[in-house]
Design a protein around this motif. Structure first.
Motif, PDB file in Angstrom:
ATOM      1  N   LEU A  12       1.152  -1.060   0.140  1.00  0.00           N
ATOM      2  CA  LEU A  12      -0.554   0.263  -0.182  1.00  0.00           C
ATOM      3  C   LEU A  12       0.931   1.554   0.180  1.00  0.00           C
ATOM      4  CD1 LEU A  12      -2.478  -0.250   2.730  1.00  0.00           C
ATOM      5  CD2 LEU A  12      -3.333  -0.681  -0.103  1.00  0.00           C
ATOM      6  N   ARG A  13       2.301   1.214   1.171  1.00  0.00           N
ATOM      7  CA  ARG A  13       2.610   2.420   1.096  1.00  0.00           C
ATOM      8  C   ARG A  13       2.840   2.683  -1.036  1.00  0.00           C
ATOM      9  NH1 ARG A  13       5.329   0.009   5.471  1.00  0.00           N
ATOM     10  NH2 ARG A  13       4.143   0.227   7.277  1.00  0.00           N
ATOM     11  N   SER A  14       4.169   1.895  -1.838  1.00  0.00           N
ATOM     12  CA  SER A  14       4.502   2.153  -2.823  1.00  0.00           C
ATOM     13  C   SER A  14       3.516   1.861  -3.764  1.00  0.00           C
ATOM     14  CB  SER A  14       5.104  -0.003  -3.298  1.00  0.00           C
ATOM     15  OG  SER A  14       5.348   0.331  -4.382  1.00  0.00           O
ATOM     16  N   GLN A  15       2.365   1.252  -3.800  1.00  0.00           N
ATOM     17  CA  GLN A  15       1.114   2.401  -4.347  1.00  0.00           C
ATOM     18  C   GLN A  15       0.755   4.093  -4.251  1.00  0.00           C
ATOM     19  OE1 GLN A  15      -2.148  -0.284  -3.645  1.00  0.00           O
ATOM     20  NE2 GLN A  15      -1.736  -1.977  -5.556  1.00  0.00           N
ATOM     21  N   TYR A  16       0.832   3.813  -2.680  1.00  0.00           N
ATOM     22  CA  TYR A  16       0.690   5.086  -2.640  1.00  0.00           C
ATOM     23  C   TYR A  16       1.801   6.276  -3.139  1.00  0.00           C
ATOM     24  CZ  TYR A  16      -3.885   5.012  -0.324  1.00  0.00           C
ATOM     25  OH  TYR A  16      -5.340   4.799   0.124  1.00  0.00           O
ATOM     26  N   ARG A  17       3.251   6.049  -3.104  1.00  0.00           N
ATOM     27  CA  ARG A  17       4.271   6.815  -3.634  1.00  0.00           C
ATOM     28  C   ARG A  17       4.020   6.764  -4.560  1.00  0.00           C
ATOM     29  NH1 ARG A  17       7.421   3.912   0.697  1.00  0.00           N
ATOM     30  NH2 ARG A  17       8.059   2.631  -1.147  1.00  0.00           N
ATOM     31  N   ALA A  18       3.555   6.182  -5.553  1.00  0.00           N
ATOM     32  CA  ALA A  18       3.071   6.123  -7.014  1.00  0.00           C
ATOM     33  C   ALA A  18       1.697   7.018  -7.660  1.00  0.00           C
ATOM     34  CB  ALA A  18       2.981   5.039  -7.826  1.00  0.00           C
ATOM     35  N   VAL A  19       1.253   6.868  -6.638  1.00  0.00           N
ATOM     36  CA  VAL A  19      -0.126   7.951  -7.323  1.00  0.00           C
ATOM     37  C   VAL A  19      -0.121   9.240  -7.030  1.00  0.00           C
ATOM     38  CG1 VAL A  19      -1.614   6.189  -6.802  1.00  0.00           C
ATOM     39  CG2 VAL A  19      -1.895   7.137  -5.263  1.00  0.00           C
ATOM     40  N   ALA A  20       1.013   9.545  -5.431  1.00  0.00           N
ATOM     41  CA  ALA A  20       1.619  10.667  -4.302  1.00  0.00           C
ATOM     42  C   ALA A  20       1.326  12.036  -6.224  1.00  0.00           C
ATOM     43  CB  ALA A  20       2.157  11.086  -3.815  1.00  0.00           C
ATOM     44  N   SER A  21       2.809  12.018  -6.589  1.00  0.00           N
ATOM     45  CA  SER A  21       2.542  12.437  -8.000  1.00  0.00           C
ATOM     46  C   SER A  21       2.055  12.525  -8.756  1.00  0.00           C
ATOM     47  CB  SER A  21       4.100  11.867  -8.568  1.00  0.00           C
ATOM     48  OG  SER A  21       3.743  10.688  -9.399  1.00  0.00           O
ATOM     49  N   VAL A  22       1.224  11.766  -8.979  1.00  0.00           N
ATOM     50  CA  VAL A  22      -0.360  12.083  -9.825  1.00  0.00           C
ATOM     51  C   VAL A  22      -1.197  13.267  -9.602  1.00  0.00           C
ATOM     52  CG1 VAL A  22      -2.242  10.974 -11.186  1.00  0.00           C
ATOM     53  CG2 VAL A  22       0.390  10.047 -10.839  1.00  0.00           C
ATOM     54  N   ASN A  23      -1.078  12.620  -8.038  1.00  0.00           N
ATOM     55  CA  ASN A  23      -2.338  13.713  -7.641  1.00  0.00           C
ATOM     56  C   ASN A  23      -1.816  15.180  -7.178  1.00  0.00           C
ATOM     57  OD1 ASN A  23      -4.004  11.443  -6.416  1.00  0.00           O
ATOM     58  ND2 ASN A  23      -2.553  10.740  -4.263  1.00  0.00           N
ATOM     59  N   LYS A  24      -0.556  15.348  -7.386  1.00  0.00           N
ATOM     60  CA  LYS A  24      -0.128  16.265  -7.182  1.00  0.00           C
ATOM     61  C   LYS A  24      -0.355  17.035  -8.252  1.00  0.00           C
ATOM     62  CE  LYS A  24       4.206  18.626  -6.539  1.00  0.00           C
ATOM     63  NZ  LYS A  24       5.802  18.615  -6.960  1.00  0.00           N
ATOM     64  N   GLU A  25      -0.402  16.631  -9.444  1.00  0.00           N
ATOM     65  CA  GLU A  25      -0.340  17.206 -10.630  1.00  0.00           C
ATOM     66  C   GLU A  25      -2.255  17.639 -10.851  1.00  0.00           C
ATOM     67  OE1 GLU A  25       1.168  18.820 -12.685  1.00  0.00           O
ATOM     68  OE2 GLU A  25       2.683  18.725 -11.573  1.00  0.00           O
ATOM     69  N   GLN A  26      -2.887  16.761 -10.386  1.00  0.00           N
ATOM     70  CA  GLN A  26      -4.359  16.767 -10.240  1.00  0.00           C
ATOM     71  C   GLN A  26      -5.078  17.458  -9.657  1.00  0.00           C
ATOM     72  OE1 GLN A  26      -7.126  13.261  -8.707  1.00  0.00           O
ATOM     73  NE2 GLN A  26      -8.100  12.712 -10.555  1.00  0.00           N
TER      74      GLN A  26
END
Length: 360
Positions: A12-26
């Motif tokens: 879960l931590r790995s997945q959240y790190r991956a989506v964090a950069s996407v969340n930033k832009e979104q």
């Protein structure tokens, strides 16, 4: 089971790190769109139906684009309008940043795990939308953002805790649930399942304080068992009474739990130890031993770890929080009061039980 939980958390931590950069832009994009829509729809010259028209045009020109329905564009506007007093867009910067000075002015006490920009970006727009619509104070919103970011709540888990108003009920009972229960969601459920004080108006206080402590405790226990249905209604939902003076034997030594319940929501045995006076640290050691015996000899394989509650007349909450923190079994301490303990003006305000029954 612990190794599985650790693997799950790592994934879960790995997945959240991956989506964090996407969340930033979104989130930056949606905040900008929200500002544009807010400025034109609230103060500008857009007519009725403009948002619907923009949504239609976007979906026509960019058919593969998702997330720009009418309702979602309105959510973007709400996202901007709710966070604009707290978030600022710096000149020549593409990302939103926290106005920390403003936050520190509004938040008078630090939350569990201080809010940082990483927390804000770790959760998706749908999480932010849920929080904005259901949590109405900044403190509550920051709490839910932090919990989502650190415990990896899904949108549906978040909805459940918003519905139960976790923010208002968190941490009222001195406990060590977060450290001792294997699952964060289970720990939060446990906190929400118990109060820090119970009104046991069926206890005759006049029978107490005139006898030995253990005799007083038996008086309380007898009153609870005689009024067990009433006690369960006071104690909370989903509790089933198993028995009083519940006997266990370990290495030839007998032990007796004052009251034993099962909670369906927690899927846990709940041992309650009754104390007629002020809290003592030694009570925790006794309860910890009872919980070890329950988990070893009584608990079913599919059930969660047993939980213990000490129910006493008085406690120093700060001291209890200190005393309980290093035990390895989930325990909490609550107090009780009888109606005779209440101020005279409040006792008179309570309805007569028999009269209330007649009305019902």
């Amino acid at each position: 089971m612990k190794s599985f939980q650790s693997a799950k958390e790592a994934i879960l931590r790995s997945q959240y790190r991956a989506v964090a950069s996407v969340n930033k832009e979104q989130l930056s994009l949606y905040y900008g769109i929200g500002r544009y829509v807010s400025g034109n729809s609230r103060k500008g010259f857009w007519g009725k139906g403009a948002i619907e028209q923009i949504s239609c045009l976007l979906q026509k020109e960019l058919p593969v684009l998702r997330g720009f329905s009418v309702s979602n564009i309105k959510n973007m506007r709400a996202f901007y309008e709710e966070w604009e007093p707290v978030l600022i867009r710096q000149p020549l910067a593409d990302d939103l940043v926290l106005n920390e000075k403003m936050l520190l002015t509004v938040i008078r006490q630090p939350l569990a795990g201080e809010l940082n920009w990483v927390d804000f970006l770790a959760i998706g727009f749908s999480h932010h939308t849920e929080i904005i619509s259901k949590a109405k104070t900044l403190e509550a919103r920051l709490f839910y953002i932090h919990e989502c970011a650190t415990h990896y709540w899904s949108k549906y888990t978040l909805r459940d805790y918003l519905k139960t108003d976790l923010y208002s009920h968190r941490g009222t009972l001195p406990n060590n649930f977060a450290q001792t229960l294997p699952d964060a969601k289970q720990a939060i459920k446990a906190v929400c399942s118990f109060k820090d004080e119970y009104l046991l108006d069926f206890i005759n206080v006049e029978e107490l304080n005139e006898q030995e402590e253990d005799v007083n405790e038996r008086v309380i226990e007898k009153a609870i068992v005689s009024n067990v249905k009433k006690f369960i209604m006071t104690f909370g939902q989903d509790f089933s009474f198993i028995g009083n003076q519940y006997r266990m034997e370990v290495a030839g030594v007998e032990m007796f739990i004052d009251l034993l319940f099962f909670n369906r929501e927690l899927n846990s045995l709940v041992a309650v130890e009754l104390k007629s006076g002020k809290f003592r640290a030694s009570y925790l050691g006794q309860l910890n031993t009872y919980l070890s015996a329950l988990d070893t000899y009584i608990r079913k394989p599919h059930e969660n770890p047993s939980i213990g509650i000490i129910l006493c007349r008085e406690m120093n909450q700060t001291f209890v929080e200190f005393a309980v923190r290093d035990y390895n079994k989930p325990m909490g301490v609550a107090t009780y009061r009888a109606s005779q303990d209440m101020p005279e003006r409040l006792r008179k305000a309570l309805p007569d039980i028999e009269e209330l029954k007649k009305l019902l």
